[in-house]
Scaffold this motif. Structure first.
Motif, PDB file in Angstrom:
ATOM      1  N   ASP A  34       2.212   1.801  -3.510  1.00 55.58           N
ATOM      2  CA  ASP A  34       1.166   2.303  -4.406  1.00 55.58           C
ATOM      3  C   ASP A  34       0.899   3.790  -4.171  1.00 55.58           C
ATOM      4  O   ASP A  34       0.763   4.565  -5.110  1.00 55.58           O
ATOM      5  CB  ASP A  34      -0.124   1.504  -4.216  1.00 55.58           C
ATOM      6  N   VAL A  35       0.852   4.181  -2.925  1.00 55.36           N
ATOM      7  CA  VAL A  35       0.620   5.589  -2.599  1.00 55.36           C
ATOM      8  C   VAL A  35       1.784   6.449  -3.072  1.00 55.36           C
ATOM      9  O   VAL A  35       1.596   7.546  -3.605  1.00 55.36           O
ATOM     10  CB  VAL A  35       0.382   5.759  -1.083  1.00 55.36           C
ATOM     11  N   ALA A  36       2.994   5.951  -2.908  1.00 63.18           N
ATOM     12  CA  ALA A  36       4.168   6.709  -3.351  1.00 63.18           C
ATOM     13  C   ALA A  36       4.138   6.905  -4.865  1.00 63.18           C
ATOM     14  O   ALA A  36       4.473   7.980  -5.362  1.00 63.18           O
ATOM     15  CB  ALA A  36       5.449   5.982  -2.939  1.00 63.18           C
ATOM     16  N   GLU A  37       3.722   5.880  -5.605  1.00 59.55           N
ATOM     17  CA  GLU A  37       3.616   6.009  -7.063  1.00 59.55           C
ATOM     18  C   GLU A  37       2.538   7.013  -7.444  1.00 59.55           C
ATOM     19  O   GLU A  37       2.686   7.768  -8.404  1.00 59.55           O
ATOM     20  CB  GLU A  37       3.342   4.648  -7.696  1.00 59.55           C
ATOM     21  N   LEU A  38       1.433   7.022  -6.706  1.00 60.91           N
ATOM     22  CA  LEU A  38       0.368   7.991  -6.963  1.00 60.91           C
ATOM     23  C   LEU A  38       0.862   9.426  -6.752  1.00 60.91           C
ATOM     24  O   LEU A  38       0.416  10.362  -7.423  1.00 60.91           O
ATOM     25  CB  LEU A  38      -0.834   7.743  -6.063  1.00 60.91           C
ATOM     26  N   LEU A  39       1.771   9.580  -5.806  1.00 63.08           N
ATOM     27  CA  LEU A  39       2.303  10.917  -5.512  1.00 63.08           C
ATOM     28  C   LEU A  39       3.465  11.315  -6.409  1.00 63.08           C
ATOM     29  O   LEU A  39       4.022  12.385  -6.258  1.00 63.08           O
ATOM     30  CB  LEU A  39       2.729  10.989  -4.036  1.00 63.08           C
ATOM     31  N   GLN A  60       0.828  -1.201   0.000  1.00 63.35           N
ATOM     32  CA  GLN A  60       0.000   0.000   0.000  1.00 63.35           C
ATOM     33  C   GLN A  60       0.871   1.264   0.000  1.00 63.35           C
ATOM     34  O   GLN A  60       0.569   2.226  -0.697  1.00 63.35           O
ATOM     35  CB  GLN A  60      -0.926   0.007   1.213  1.00 63.35           C
ATOM     36  N   LEU A  61       1.954   1.256   0.756  1.00 61.41           N
ATOM     37  CA  LEU A  61       2.848   2.416   0.774  1.00 61.41           C
ATOM     38  C   LEU A  61       3.488   2.660  -0.582  1.00 61.41           C
ATOM     39  O   LEU A  61       3.621   3.806  -1.018  1.00 61.41           O
ATOM     40  CB  LEU A  61       3.935   2.234   1.840  1.00 61.41           C
TER      41      LEU A  61
END
Length: 53
Positions: free
Chosen positions: A43-48, A40-41
């Motif tokens: 995925d969130v980093a890629e989104l950012l 999850q971390l």
């Protein structure tokens, strides 16, 4: 010739304390990192905007 290094007692006690506490600090940090949801971390980093590397 004899060389003698005088270490203040407070430094010796502090050094022994730090050495004796290090395993507990390591274990706590290691357990905390295991409990983090890494997928999850990432995925969130890629989104950012972070790259996969």
């Amino acid at each position: 010739m004899e060389y003698r290094i005088d270490v203040p007692m407070i430094l010796a006690v502090l050094g022994a304390y730090v050495i004796s506490v290090l395993p507990y600090i390591y274990q706590g940090t290691c357990n905390s990192l295991r409990n983090v949801n890494a997928r999850q971390l990432l995925d969130v980093a890629e989104l950012l905007g972070a790259s996969k590397v």
